[in-house]
Write a protein that holds these residues in place. Structure first.
Motif, PDB file in Angstrom:
ATOM      1  N   MET A   7      50.954  -8.879   5.079  1.00 60.37           N
ATOM      2  CA  MET A   7      50.251  -7.977   6.000  1.00 60.37           C
ATOM      3  C   MET A   7      50.828  -6.573   5.976  1.00 60.37           C
ATOM      4  N   SER A   8      51.605  -6.247   4.951  1.00 61.10           N
ATOM      5  CA  SER A   8      52.160  -4.898   4.880  1.00 61.10           C
ATOM      6  C   SER A   8      51.042  -3.896   4.603  1.00 61.10           C
ATOM      7  N   ILE A   9      51.224  -2.682   5.089  1.00 60.56           N
ATOM      8  CA  ILE A   9      50.211  -1.641   4.913  1.00 60.56           C
ATOM      9  C   ILE A   9      49.980  -1.360   3.437  1.00 60.56           C
ATOM     10  N   LYS A  10      51.044  -1.328   2.660  1.00 62.97           N
ATOM     11  CA  LYS A  10      50.922  -1.031   1.233  1.00 62.97           C
ATOM     12  C   LYS A  10      50.062  -2.073   0.529  1.00 62.97           C
ATOM     13  N   THR A  11      50.276  -3.346   0.843  1.00 62.83           N
ATOM     14  CA  THR A  11      49.496  -4.406   0.209  1.00 62.83           C
ATOM     15  C   THR A  11      48.044  -4.367   0.671  1.00 62.83           C
ATOM     16  N   LEU A  12      47.823  -4.154   1.958  1.00 62.83           N
ATOM     17  CA  LEU A  12      46.452  -4.092   2.469  1.00 62.83           C
ATOM     18  C   LEU A  12      45.685  -2.943   1.822  1.00 62.83           C
ATOM     19  N   ALA A  13      46.365  -1.819   1.577  1.00 66.54           N
ATOM     20  CA  ALA A  13      45.695  -0.670   0.962  1.00 66.54           C
ATOM     21  C   ALA A  13      45.235  -0.970  -0.457  1.00 66.54           C
ATOM     22  N   LYS A  14      45.897  -1.902  -1.142  1.00 64.50           N
ATOM     23  CA  LYS A  14      45.501  -2.267  -2.496  1.00 64.50           C
ATOM     24  C   LYS A  14      44.245  -3.144  -2.517  1.00 64.50           C
ATOM     25  N   HIS A  15      43.929  -3.764  -1.380  1.00 64.46           N
ATOM     26  CA  HIS A  15      42.819  -4.711  -1.352  1.00 64.46           C
ATOM     27  C   HIS A  15      41.693  -4.280  -0.419  1.00 64.46           C
ATOM     28  N   LEU A  16      41.834  -3.126   0.203  1.00 59.00           N
ATOM     29  CA  LEU A  16      40.807  -2.616   1.099  1.00 59.00           C
ATOM     30  C   LEU A  16      40.437  -1.196   0.684  1.00 59.00           C
TER      31      LEU A  16
END
Length: 285
Positions: free
Chosen positions: A61-70
């Motif tokens: 749920m890290s912001i960096k990971t979410l930004a890669k998938h959204l």
């Protein structure tokens, strides 16, 4: 075939998991998914909330990971997570663990499709069991939608409107026992024979025969709440909507002369090659 009353977005695919024991945790006693769970939110927040809702537990749920998938940048996602926290859908927490004799912190992000107030989150995260009974009408509505959608997934399980209504109750019992839509659909669809002569009887037999056991009541673990925005631990009643006083805006900022003085100290330290004493926090799951 009955018209589906539940429009479910595709489950997020290829989303990475966090380190074991970290990442997303689903809050208990949520209302069944209805397709209108986030209509009260702005479009961006509703889109992100729908994505988070369908992630598996322990997903990163890290912001960096979410930004890669959204389709949003890190700043936009960070702001949206703060807004979801303020709206009662999300809390960031940590708990102490010991690994190989060494103490460390484990970080979680609790997500609730059903918006909760500060009192509910405080009771739950303190280890108290909140009394929250899902609406039976909402469970039946969600159950009807899942049953109606079976025929779109596989024509062998096409049900009429009357058949969906007749099976609402046993399907709603799955939700009452903590099962999600994906689990129900998988149980009904797995290993379909080449031909299903009587879809109603087949689905009914699967619903009754594979009904999950009743949940065993367990006492929730005690967590330390951290600010969704800055990640700092909360201070008693200072937290509001999962945000500390400074991030919420309830605490005044530094005076202009204090900001200038601190900036001068940082510049001087950098010119002298000395550390300012501040540390950069990494992204947390």
């Amino acid at each position: 075939m009955a018209a589906a009353q539940l429009s479910a977005a595709p489950r997020p695919s290829a989303h990475p998991m966090a380190n074991p024991g970290c990442g997303k945790k689903s809050a208990p006693d949520q209302e069944p998914r209805t397709g209108r769970d986030f209509v009260h939110l702005p479009a961006r927040e509703a889109s992100i909330a729908g994505y988070l809702d369908r992630l598996d537990d322990e997903a990163d749920m890290s912001i960096k990971t979410l930004a890669k998938h959204l389709p949003y940048g890190q700043c936009a996602i960070g702001t949206a997570l703060n807004n979801l926290s303020a709206a009662g859908h999300l809390r960031r927490v940590r708990r102490p663990v010991t690994v190989d004799g060494c103490p460390r912190w484990v970080w979680h992000t609790f997500f609730s499709r059903t918006a909760r107030d500060d009192a509910w989150w405080s009771a739950f995260l303190a280890g108290e069991t909140p009394v929250t009974e899902p609406s039976r009408a909402a469970a039946r509505s969600a159950a009807y939608g899942v049953l109606a959608r079976l025929g779109r997934i596989d024509a062998r399980l096409t049900l009429s409107s009357a058949e969906c209504g007749a099976l609402e109750e046993p399907a709603a019992e799955w939700f009452a026992r903590g099962a999600g839509e994906a689990q129900l659909v998988q149980a009904v669809m797995a290993g379909l024979p080449e031909r299903v002569a009587h879809p109603y009887g087949f689905v009914r037999a699967r619903l009754l025969g594979k009904l999950p056991p009743e949940p065993v009541e367990t006492r929730a673990a005690c967590y330390e709440v951290v600010c969704t925005a800055c990640g700092e631990p909360g201070d008693g009643g200072e937290m509001r909507g999962g945000l500390c006083g400074g991030c919420w805006g309830g605490r005044p900022g530094l005076a202009v002369d204090q900001v200038h003085a601190r900036a001068g100290q940082v510049r001087a330290a950098l010119r002298g090659g000395r550390s300012t004493g501040s540390t950069e926090k990494g992204a947390r799951s």
